[in-house]
Write an enzyme that holds these catalytic residues in place. Structure first.
Site, PDB file in Angstrom:
ATOM      1  N   ARG A 152      -9.654  -4.866  -3.758  1.00  0.00           N
ATOM      2  CA  ARG A 152      -8.918  -5.495  -2.798  1.00  0.00           C
ATOM      3  C   ARG A 152      -8.569  -7.049  -3.396  1.00  0.00           C
ATOM      4  O   ARG A 152      -9.025  -7.442  -4.060  1.00  0.00           O
ATOM      5  CB  ARG A 152      -9.337  -5.736  -1.143  1.00  0.00           C
ATOM      6  N   LYS A 176     -15.745  -5.902   2.808  1.00  0.00           N
ATOM      7  CA  LYS A 176     -15.938  -6.065   3.927  1.00  0.00           C
ATOM      8  C   LYS A 176     -17.061  -6.113   4.739  1.00  0.00           C
ATOM      9  O   LYS A 176     -17.926  -5.428   4.311  1.00  0.00           O
ATOM     10  CB  LYS A 176     -14.865  -5.314   4.912  1.00  0.00           C
ATOM     11  N   HIS A 251      -1.708  -4.929  -3.160  1.00  0.00           N
ATOM     12  CA  HIS A 251      -2.397  -3.730  -2.643  1.00  0.00           C
ATOM     13  C   HIS A 251      -1.789  -2.460  -3.433  1.00  0.00           C
ATOM     14  O   HIS A 251      -2.418  -1.320  -3.293  1.00  0.00           O
ATOM     15  CB  HIS A 251      -2.082  -3.640  -1.252  1.00  0.00           C
ATOM     16  N   ARG A 254      -4.016  -0.946  -5.958  1.00  0.00           N
ATOM     17  CA  ARG A 254      -5.318  -0.479  -5.513  1.00  0.00           C
ATOM     18  C   ARG A 254      -4.813   1.037  -5.027  1.00  0.00           C
ATOM     19  O   ARG A 254      -5.650   1.979  -5.396  1.00  0.00           O
ATOM     20  CB  ARG A 254      -5.789  -1.014  -4.171  1.00  0.00           C
ATOM     21  N   HIS A 277     -14.452   2.185   1.271  1.00  0.00           N
ATOM     22  CA  HIS A 277     -14.157   2.641   2.633  1.00  0.00           C
ATOM     23  C   HIS A 277     -15.264   3.001   3.294  1.00  0.00           C
ATOM     24  O   HIS A 277     -16.159   3.737   2.772  1.00  0.00           O
ATOM     25  CB  HIS A 277     -13.176   3.753   2.480  1.00  0.00           C
ATOM     26  N   TYR A 286      -4.806   9.464   0.875  1.00  0.00           N
ATOM     27  CA  TYR A 286      -4.379   9.838  -0.411  1.00  0.00           C
ATOM     28  C   TYR A 286      -4.193  11.227  -0.845  1.00  0.00           C
ATOM     29  O   TYR A 286      -3.321  11.668  -1.820  1.00  0.00           O
ATOM     30  CB  TYR A 286      -5.335   9.179  -1.702  1.00  0.00           C
TER      31      TYR A 286
END
Length: 305
Positions: A152, A176, A251, A254, A277, A286
């Site tokens: 990211r 994150k 993005h 990515r 994730h 995806y």
């Protein structure tokens, strides 16, 4: 209620380790809800009702107002999610007995496939910086690394020099909630990073010694850590140089990373690990992208398509 919101934001910052971006969103969304239930008077003072008196009907009225103001469904859904999390915190702290936001249905969102580049477009885009300049070498290294690792933009800007292992072609990414993961990269990204590190001091020495960021991998012209906004402007600059490209965000690299891996036969769980994730369902979008390509190939190749 204002004090409870402050306590909740402190909980997010120190106990849940959310990103600064997420914290700003929660703060903004709850502030907007507070403005709805207790508008400020001429002196700027407001008197919100006790939090125990806020029910699901109040929340529905707020969402209806947002809808009338033509706010996007995704934005409304995010604000509702912020309220749910806030009231769940209050339930845990025994301030309220029930979470009223749970009784409000989330707006149905349209499923949008993530924008991504073809392999040819990705290569043309990444190779657009001028390598005869220090700025071009820095930008090339950033674009190569984003496409090679799927990081990211916020993760890219927080990378330190110590996070890069050029010998083994690995980077340590802090994602994150400050979760770390190790992601490999290929020779093109490695070569671009080496070329940039050779001129990095040119950026560093532009800043006074007291303001230099010695740790940061990617620097701006002021010798300090580059920001996500600067990366966005950099991407826009090279989009203008690439004829035929539009609506490409940082993005998108990515998304392209994940899509191209999946198209080449990579396992979805491996892609999940590389992207950082938390849930496989997030990565599964995806598969829809690749399904579009599969249908396109079928239509072109099958005699009765």
């Amino acid at each position: 209620m204002e004090k409870l919101i402050e306590q909740f934001l402190e909980h997010l910052r120190y106990e849940r380790n959310v990103s600064a971006h997420t914290l700003r969103n929660y703060s903004s969304d709850l502030e907007q809800f507070l403005d709805f239930i207790a508008p400020a008077d001429a002196s700027g003072k407001r008197t919100p009702p006790p939090v125990t008196q806020i029910d699901h009907l109040t929340i529905r009225e707020w969402l209806a107002q947002l809808h009338s103001a033509q706010k996007k469904k995704a934005s409304i859904a995010r604000k509702l999610a912020a309220l749910r999390t806030f009231f769940q915190f209050l339930v845990r702290e025994e301030v309220v007995e029930l979470n009223p936001a749970k009784l409000v249905a989330t707006p149905r969102l349209e499923k949008k496939l993530p924008a991504h580049l073809s392999i040819e477009e990705a290569i043309r885009f990444i190779e657009s910086p001028d390598l005869d300049t220090e700025l071009g070498k820095r930008d090339r290294a950033m674009l190569e690394l984003m496409y090679a690792t799927g990081v990211r933009v916020a993760e890219l800007t927080t990378l330190n020099v110590a996070d890069v292992d050029l010998h083994n072609r690995l980077i340590r990414v802090t994602g994150k909630r400050r979760k770390q993961r190790i992601v490999p990269f290929g020779d093109p990204a490695g070569d671009a990073i080496r070329a940039y590190l050779g001129v990095r001091d040119e950026f560093l020495f532009n800043a006074p010694i007291s303001k230099r960021d010695e740790e940061a991998l990617f620097l701006n012209y002021q010798g300090t850590r580059i920001t996500t906004r600067s990366v966005g402007r950099m991407v826009e600059k090279y989009i203008r140089l690439c004829a035929g490209m539009h609506n490409i965000s940082p993005h998108a690299l990515r998304h392209s990373f994940a899509t191209h891996l999946l198209d080449s036969g990579a396992d979805l769980r491996d892609i999940q690990e590389l992207l950082g994730h938390a849930r496989l369902s997030t990565t599964q979008i995806y598969t829809h992208v690749s399904m579009e390509k599969l249908v396109e190939v079928y239509d072109k190749a099958h005699p009765k398509a």
